[in-house]
Design an enzyme around this catalytic site. Structure first.
Site, PDB file in Angstrom:
ATOM      1  N   SER A 153      11.456   1.154  -1.979  1.00 16.69           N
ATOM      2  CA  SER A 153      10.029   1.485  -2.044  1.00 16.69           C
ATOM      3  C   SER A 153       9.174   0.326  -2.539  1.00 16.69           C
ATOM      4  CB  SER A 153       9.792   2.717  -2.928  1.00 16.69           C
ATOM      5  OG  SER A 153       8.602   3.379  -2.570  1.00 16.69           O
ATOM      6  N   SER A 206       4.129   7.101  -2.170  1.00 12.13           N
ATOM      7  CA  SER A 206       4.976   6.260  -1.316  1.00 12.13           C
ATOM      8  C   SER A 206       5.599   6.981  -0.133  1.00 12.13           C
ATOM      9  CB  SER A 206       6.082   5.605  -2.152  1.00 12.13           C
ATOM     10  OG  SER A 206       5.565   4.541  -2.911  1.00 12.13           O
ATOM     11  N   LYS A 256       5.024   5.579   3.306  1.00 14.69           N
ATOM     12  CA  LYS A 256       5.848   4.550   3.950  1.00 14.69           C
ATOM     13  C   LYS A 256       6.605   5.055   5.168  1.00 14.69           C
ATOM     14  CE  LYS A 256       5.899   1.994  -0.309  1.00 14.69           C
ATOM     15  NZ  LYS A 256       6.393   1.966  -1.680  1.00 14.69           N
TER      16      LYS A 256
END
Length: 322
Positions: free
Chosen positions: A157, A99, A102
């Site tokens: 997230s 993640s 991102k």
């Protein structure tokens, strides 16, 4: 630990965007031009007076002396203010970012989208079925302001927020991934190939610790990004497909911001981004500052657990707290 300024980079390999593409070699001088006017002096970070300045370059074959307290696959600590590398290990090795992907999504949004626009959640965004995928729980037809989606993406997230953002900004996930790769290559992150906006695993979705440093460092120019990543919790208000108001409470995945992990004395955590998948392990990139307002970027990739991840990150922060 003695600080080093590392400004030796002979070549950078430019990936064209496909995992099996042929490589092109960029001379050292040209590779530096990719970064010129793109990096940040953060001495006035609380006032938001951010501007491009200089770059810390780490040679491909450099590793700091082994430290048994740092057993993740890759780790990095850079003094951004003074352009000094304090610790570096395997930062040019190709790894899965989970993640932390991102942050690249955020870069595209901040450069190309209007944060005040309203996004309609699609069927695709509301139906992520991958086991273990973290979701905000958005439903098809929900109406959410883009800034709120970006905040949900970076703080909580939520992977469904990532799909919704990609489809709204570029029309599809694949088109948005093309935008991600284009933007990160502009700042020199040329050993990266993103296939999605969230970091759910794909063997051909990869980056390096050094590329993540470049992307994160670029983002610290954006006050909107700084305002989001400092949040320990967030209340999201939006409308469902019938027009009814919905509220959701989200907590940060960053233990420093929620108080679940202790920050070393003299260090202020400005925020960052976590990432976890089975193949990526536990990951974290972080911005912080010391008592003299010098700003640092620290990174740990592929720790074997979340507890060990924050242990190692705290150890890195302690190197600058003394």
């Amino acid at each position: 630990m003695k600080k080093r300024v590392l400004c030796v980079l002979l070549t950078i390999t430019l990936l064209t965007g496909c995992s099996n593409s042929s490589d092109a070699i960029i001379p050292y001088e040209d590779s530096l031009n990719l970064h010129q006017n793109n990096l940040v002096n953060l001495s006035n970070i609380q006032r938001g007076d951010l501007f491009a300045k200089d770059l810390t370059v780490i040679s491909k074959d450099f590793n700091s002396p082994k430290d048994n307290n740092l057993n993740s696959l890759s780790s990095l600590l850079i003094n951004v203010t003074d352009q000094e590398t304090i610790y570096s290990n395997n930062v040019h090795e190709r790894l899965y970012p989970a993640s932390i992907t991102k942050i690249a999504t955020a870069l595209v949004v901040l450069k190309h989208a209007d944060l005040t626009e309203t996004v309609t959640i699609s069927k695709n965004a509301s139906n992520i079925t991958e086991a273990g995928a973290k979701l905000c729980g958005f439903k098809e037809g929900d109406q959410i302001v883009l800034k709120d989606l970006l905040t949900s993406l970076l703080v909580y997230s939520g992977n469904d927020a990532g799909i919704a953002i990609a489809e709204h900004v570029a029309g599809s996930v694949s088109a948005f991934a093309d935008m991600m790769n284009e933007e990160v290559r502009k700042i020199g992150a040329v050993h990266t190939n993103f296939l999605n906006p969230h970091g759910l695993h794909d063997d051909d979705h990869y980056t390096t610790g050094y590329d993540l440093y470049l992307i994160f460092n670029e983002l610290l120019q954006y006050q909107e990004f700084l305002d989001i990543i400092k949040l320990g919790e967030y209340t999201l208000t939006y409308k469902d497909n019938s027009g009814k108001e919905v509220k959701k409470e989200f907590s940060s995945t960053d233990r420093y911001l929620t108080g679940a992990a202790n920050v070393p004395k003299g260090i202020t955590v400005l925020g960052g981004k976590t990432g976890t998948t089975f193949k990526a392990g536990s990951c974290l990139i972080l911005a912080s500052k010391d008592k003299d307002d010098k700003v640092y970027i620290s990174l740990v990739l592929k720790a074997d657990s979340s507890d060990n991840l924050f242990y190692q990150m705290t150890y890195l922060l302690e190197l600058i707290s003394k």
